[in-house]
Design a protein around this motif. Structure first.
Motif, short mmCIF file in Angstrom:
data_model
loop_
_atom_site.label_atom_id
_atom_site.label_comp_id
_atom_site.label_asym_id
_atom_site.label_seq_id
_atom_site.Cartn_x
_atom_site.Cartn_y
_atom_site.Cartn_z
N ASN A 96 41.06 -12.29 9.23
CA ASN A 96 39.86 -13.08 9.91
C ASN A 96 40.57 -12.75 11.38
N ARG A 135 39.22 -9.25 12.25
CA ARG A 135 37.75 -8.99 12.26
C ARG A 135 37.53 -9.66 13.53
N GLU A 180 43.31 -3.30 14.47
CA GLU A 180 43.13 -2.78 13.11
C GLU A 180 43.91 -3.21 12.18
N PHE A 198 42.12 -3.68 8.84
CA PHE A 198 40.72 -3.87 8.97
C PHE A 198 40.02 -2.85 10.19
N ASN A 252 34.29 -1.01 10.39
CA ASN A 252 33.75 -2.20 9.38
C ASN A 252 33.36 -3.49 10.15
N LYS A 253 33.82 -3.39 11.48
CA LYS A 253 33.61 -4.60 12.14
C LYS A 253 32.09 -4.75 12.80
#
Length: 163
Positions: free
Chosen positions: A93, A96, A101, A119, A123-124
Motif C-alpha cells: 500500500n 501504491r 516501485e 509494485f 499498474n498504479k
C-alpha cells in the motif's frame, strides 16, 4: 531486476545490523542503527517521511514511511516473531500511494527475514492532488501531513517550556 544494486546495498546493511545487534530490541533501535549504516555507505536517507494518500484528488489520510533510500526504495522495519501477510500488504500500500516501485520489508526477529516487494508504476492509478477544496476540510485542521508535523512541533515546544 529493478534497483538490484541499490536494494543489494540496503540488504547488506540490514544483515550487518542484524548480525551485530541480534534480535530482541525495540524497532526504534534497529531503525536508528539502519540509518547509521545506510548513511555510512553514502546513501541518502529520509526517515519517517510523511506521505499523503489521495482519493479523487483529495487527501484522505497519511502515513510515515520508516525509511526512504535515495528516493527510490521504501524500507519498512519490523521487530516481531515473524513477518505476516499484513506487513507485506502495508508495504504494498505504501508503494501504491507513491511513485516508488520497490520496497524492502525487514524483520529483526529470532531469524533474519526480509521480503522484496515490487509494485510497478504502470499498474498504479496515481490519484494526484487537485486544486479543488477537500470535502474533508472540516474534519482536518489542515492537510493530515501538516497536522502531524504541527502536533509534533507543539509537543516539542510544550516539553521545552515545561523544563
Amino acid at each position: 531486476m529493478i534497483e538490484e544494486e541499490l536494494t543489494g546495498q540496503i540488504i547488506k546493511c540490514y544483515y550487518k545490523v542484524y548480525n551485530t545487534l541480534g534480535h530482541g530490541f525495540l524497532e526504534r533501535i534497529y531503525h536508528n542503527s539502519m540509518i547509521i549504516d545506510l548513511v555510512s555507505h553514502g546513501l541518502r536517507v529520509e526517515t519517517e517521511k510523511p506521505i499523503a494518500v489521495f482519493y479523487q484528488g483529495q487527501v484522505v489520510g497519511a502515513f510515515a514511511a520508516d525509511i526512504v533510500v535515495e528516493g527510490r526504495v521504501i524500507v519498512e522495519l519490523k521487530a516481531n516473531e515473524r513477518l505476516i501477510e499484513a506487513h507485506e500488504a502495508q508495504l504494498v500500500n505504501y508503494l501504491r500511494a507513491t511513485e516508488i516501485e520497490i520496497g524492502l520489508l525487514f524483520n529483526f526477529g529470532k531469524t533474519a527475514e526480509f521480503k522484496r516487494e515490487v509494485f510497478s508504476n504502470k499498474n498504479k492509478v496515481l490519484d494526484l492532488k487537485s486544486e479543488k477544496p477537500s470535502v474533508l476540510s472540516n474534519l482536518f485542521v489542515s492537510d493530515p501531513c501538516e497536522s502531524a508535523s504541527s502536533a509534533r512541533s507543539a509537543f516539542k515546544n510544550a516539553n521545552k517550556n515545561a523544563t
